[in-house]
Design a protein around this motif. Sequence first.
Motif: not given
Length: 466
Positions: A237-251
Motif C-alpha cells: 500500500y505504501a509503495a502504491t500510494t507513494g506514502v512510505p510511512g516514517a515508522f510502524t506500531i504494532f499492538t
Amino acid sequence: MATPEPSQRPARNGSRRNPKAANAAALLFTWGSLAMVLVAGLLLLHVFQEDVEPYVGYYILAVSGTAVLFIYLTVALRKERIIPVQGRVPIVIWTCIVLAAGLAGTIIASPKIAAENMATSPRLTWIDGQDPSTSITISWITTFPEATHVLYSTNRWTLDHASTDGPATLFHHVTLSGLAPNQTYYYQVPGHPVKQFKTAPVGQFNYTFYAWSDHRTNTDILSSYTQPNAVASIASYAATTGVPGAFTIFTGDMTSKANDYMSWKAFFDDIAYQDWTSNKSLAIAYGNHERYGDAEKSIVKNYFPYPQKADTNFFYSFDYGGVHFIMLDPYLEGHSWASNFTTTQLAWLEADLAAHQDANFTLIFMHPPPSSLTGVRGELIKLVNVGGYRIDMAFCGHQHVFERRTIASTPPIDVLVLGLGGNPNNEYKSNACDTAFARFDVTTTAITVTSIFINGTILDSFTIAA
C-alpha cells in the motif's frame, strides 16, 4: 523315512544363505538408506527452512540417520539375517518403511528445531525516552552466542563507526546515539547486507505512520500459510500510494504463545518483508499471547530491547514530530490477562503525562481496549478529568473486530479497536478481505486516522484536532 535334522534341511531355494554376503548386503542397504535420508532431508530443509543456519539441518539429519541405522541393525540384522520378521518382509520393503519413518521425523522436527535456533534480520525500534532524531536501537538474533557489533555511517560504502554489543549472547540490542537529525544512515550487522534508516527531523513536521494489531501468527503456525501478511500489505500500500510511512506500531499478539517458536520465527520473517523493519522503526506494545507459557516474560525480554520495569511489565514512551507516543502494558504482575494498571505503571504514566504536556497530541497504544477494562478506563478518566492531562486517542486490538469507541472523560478519548491484523478468527472472516491496518496522517494541527482493508477498501476515517 527319517526326517532330516534341522541343520541338514535344504534351503527353500535349494541353497543356504551366505552369512558374509548377507551382512555385506545388509550394510549396503543400511548405508544406502542413510544416504537417502540425508539427501532427502537436506532438500526438504532447503525448501522449507532455507534461511536457517546449516548446522541445524545436520543435527536433525544426524539424529534421524542414527535412528535408521540403529533400528536396522538391531532388527534386520539380528542373528545375522537380512530378512527380518521370520522372512516374511523383504529387505527392500523394510528399508522403505524405516526410510519413510526417518523422513517423517525429519519433516516434523526440522521446522521446530530450526525455529528454536533461528537467526533474524536486524530490526529497528526506540526504547523509553529515546530521541528518534538522534538515536535508534537495533535488535537481532544469532544462531550462536556472539559478542558482536554494528558498523554504521552516512556513507554506504564507508561504514567507519562502530557500536559494540557486549558479552557473547544470542540476543543482540545495540543503541546508536549522537546521530544527526533528518539524516540517512547506513548500517550493517555481521552476516547481513547493509541496511539503512533515516533519523527524524527536529521539531514539528508532517508525516505518516502505520499501525496494526493481532498478527496472523496470533492463532497458530498454519495461519502463516493461510492468512495474508499485514506487513507485506502495508508495504505494498505504501509503495502504491507513494506514502512510505516514517515508522510502524504494532499492538500485540505476535505469537500464539510465548514458547511457540515456530510462530515467533514466522512473525520475524513477516516483519522483515522487503527489509520493512530493518529500514524503519517498529514500536511494539505487548499482548496477552506473548505471556502464555512464559510467566517470567523472559522470551520477550530477550527478543526485544524494552526495559522490564519493577512490576515485570514493559511500558515506555517517545516523541516524534510534536506527538507523544505512550506504549502501555496493563497486565497484573505475574498474570497473562489484563485488568488494571499496576501501581508502578500508573505512577509512571502520570509522571510521563506531566512531563509532556507541551505535545501537540498524546496517543496511547496498548493491546486490550481500555474502554473494555473498568479499572483502566477509570484511571484514564481520572487522569484527564482530575489531573488535567490531555489524551487524544488510544489504538488497540485484542478483540478481533473494528470498532470506534469513546471513553467518557472531559474531553473524551477516542478509542480505535482494530484487531484485524491477519488473525483468522474475526468478525470479517466471511468477507473477501478480513485483514486491516490503520494509517495516521500527522500535521501540526490535526491527525487523520484511516482504517483500511488490505485490498484498499476504507473502513473508516476520522480526524483529531489539536
